[in-house]
Design an enzyme around this catalytic site. Sequence first.
Site, PDB file in Angstrom:
ATOM      1  N   TYR A   1       0.759  -1.336   0.056  1.00  0.00           N
ATOM      2  CA  TYR A   1      -0.022  -0.009  -0.139  1.00  0.00           C
ATOM      3  C   TYR A   1       1.082   1.367   0.047  1.00  0.00           C
ATOM      4  O   TYR A   1       0.288   2.282  -0.012  1.00  0.00           O
ATOM      5  CB  TYR A   1      -0.826   0.050   1.307  1.00  0.00           C
ATOM      6  CG  TYR A   1      -1.862  -1.012   1.256  1.00  0.00           C
ATOM      7  CD1 TYR A   1      -2.990  -0.912   0.433  1.00  0.00           C
ATOM      8  CD2 TYR A   1      -1.750  -2.117   2.088  1.00  0.00           C
ATOM      9  CE1 TYR A   1      -3.874  -2.021   0.329  1.00  0.00           C
ATOM     10  CE2 TYR A   1      -2.850  -3.189   1.931  1.00  0.00           C
ATOM     11  CZ  TYR A   1      -3.601  -3.318   0.989  1.00  0.00           C
ATOM     12  OH  TYR A   1      -4.732  -4.245   1.099  1.00  0.00           O
TER      13      TYR A   1
ATOM     14  N   TYR B   1     -11.838  -0.326   0.199  1.00  0.00           N
ATOM     15  CA  TYR B   1     -11.655   0.048   1.478  1.00  0.00           C
ATOM     16  C   TYR B   1     -10.347   0.549   1.736  1.00  0.00           C
ATOM     17  O   TYR B   1     -10.151   1.040   2.940  1.00  0.00           O
ATOM     18  CB  TYR B   1     -12.172  -0.974   2.423  1.00  0.00           C
ATOM     19  CG  TYR B   1     -11.160  -2.162   2.738  1.00  0.00           C
ATOM     20  CD1 TYR B   1     -10.463  -1.959   4.019  1.00  0.00           C
ATOM     21  CD2 TYR B   1     -10.831  -3.147   2.085  1.00  0.00           C
ATOM     22  CE1 TYR B   1      -9.353  -2.822   4.475  1.00  0.00           C
ATOM     23  CE2 TYR B   1      -9.891  -4.185   2.494  1.00  0.00           C
ATOM     24  CZ  TYR B   1      -9.360  -3.748   3.600  1.00  0.00           C
ATOM     25  OH  TYR B   1      -8.070  -4.945   3.917  1.00  0.00           O
ATOM     26  N   ARG B   2      -9.317   0.464   1.110  1.00  0.00           N
ATOM     27  CA  ARG B   2      -7.837   0.406   1.149  1.00  0.00           C
ATOM     28  C   ARG B   2      -7.029   0.372  -0.175  1.00  0.00           C
ATOM     29  O   ARG B   2      -7.566  -0.437  -0.954  1.00  0.00           O
ATOM     30  CB  ARG B   2      -7.448  -0.361   2.030  1.00  0.00           C
ATOM     31  CG  ARG B   2      -6.097  -0.394   2.846  1.00  0.00           C
ATOM     32  CD  ARG B   2      -5.698  -1.374   3.998  1.00  0.00           C
ATOM     33  NE  ARG B   2      -4.582  -1.453   4.517  1.00  0.00           N
ATOM     34  CZ  ARG B   2      -3.779  -2.167   5.419  1.00  0.00           C
ATOM     35  NH1 ARG B   2      -4.756  -3.288   5.671  1.00  0.00           N
ATOM     36  NH2 ARG B   2      -2.730  -1.919   5.886  1.00  0.00           N
TER      37      ARG B   2
END
Length: 559
Positions: A125, A500-501
């Site tokens: 991420y 969501y991410r």
Amino acid sequence: MRWLAKDCRPGIDTEPTTRHINTTKCYKSPGEAKVQLTLPPRVSPVRFQAALNAFEKVVGKSWVLASDEDREAYSDIYAPGSADEWPASAAIAPGSVDEIQAIVRLANEHKVPLWPVSRGKNLGYGSAAPRMPGTAVLDLGRLQKILELDPKLAYCVVEPGVSFFDLYEHIQREQAPLWMSVPGNAWGSVLGNALEHGLGYTPYGQHARNLCGLEVVLPDGELMRTGMGAMKDNPSWHLFPMSYGPDWTHMFTQSNLGIVSKAGVWLQPAPETSLQLTWNIPEEGDIGWVVDTITPLKLAGVIEQNVFIPSWLGKIVLLGQRKDFWDKESAMPEWRVQELLKEHKLGYWQVQIRFYGDEGLNKARADVVKAAFKRHLDAPPREDWWRQGDPVNMFDPTMGVPTAVPLQMSDWVGGRGAHMGFSPVVPATGAHVVGQLKRSRAIIAAHDVDFYASFTIAGRFATNINMLMYDRDNTAQVANMRKLFDALIAETALAGYGEYRTHLGWMDKVNDTYNFNGAAQRRLNETVKDAIDPNGIIAPGKQGVWPAAYRGASKGGRA
């Protein structure tokens, strides 16, 4: 020496370097340049140096990290392309809350934006890299105290630098009758994972929901406490999850509105026994009835945990590299998949459901679940009992044991392996799950990439993680992955689902998909951001929320 994913796991060459508390001895590919200095927008070299000098007076010279080597250490080690897309200008590592406050005030004075990280292990991420090029990383890894561990009321109070391994070992040393909830990769921070909406696989698997009572440094350097902590010395601070009036706890999850300096985290009382049922589910399309079987049992409380359902590739990646099973560049064809399933005695999916607590209750719940599965699958599940005093499976996150084994997936493609996850949320029904499965499968197939999906049933919703693995030194693979990620976001949003991410480079694109009433949520987030952080100091661009000071930079940092 080139960097390999397997060289950066706990236990293998992972002692921190002398000054980089949140990074490890990982190596770049041959010929890759060091990360050169990129200044924050509108900050001159003179002003930047003055800021560094001021930070040194707070934390000491050793904890202001501004060399090329330092910047490299805070880059995205899984970057889909060059890590220079998201470069940090420097890193500052405070050792106390007072030092965080002082740094934030100086950052406002010198207009140097800060990107807070807990341990910098947000792999897939963005790792420790900032969203806006030139932002200075605020490394909270030195704040690594476990301030409280209450075995009676089952909670702890921890600082951001406490890892899952740290907390697990502390619980073992104290012989506290408590279990944790851990994500698949537990190398990172307990708080950092919860603040990023991470998931685990026990009854406490909604990690953000386990947060109770935060201490936060606001963008002006002021210190506040959420929930009952707003009252001085309130003993219910980490027990009651709300407050008098509005509670601001979740204002600080996945946000750039403050810096969490410590928090309460709820833990699971250690069960007397535990029983795990394991089924190999033979066909890809079976996921529909599996979800429709699990969801009502989860809502009724028969199943308490978050149920993780990985596809076959989640098991194969632990057995070797891609070349060991398929030596061609193209995606593995279905006929080869079926051969591997037969050879390794695997189903297309694996379902493991664990029960916790009284032995009689576990047996009764297991009987209900077995009967429900029997309506669709004749093969009985494997049953594995655990009772207090038995050894614990050290690689099983459903028992709250931290592990980093899943990081091995990054070595699947060979070379300088890395991964990203495309992570939409869908309603936990067979129709929604199968629809999303077919959609993502078709998009991934169109880009000739191996299909690796999982669903985690968390109650009324399911998270669908599509794991995308690539060699960072293979420019064609990286370019293809970026196009694939764009397509997944766009097509999934058209179907009505959102992530969501996501990775740094796609935060704006994902935020754009949250478009109800002309993106009313984003306008509210920007209004609050501008009100409490007029200089845009804390994490500009995080989750696609840009302060007015840098709103024009929202197109930066992404090719």
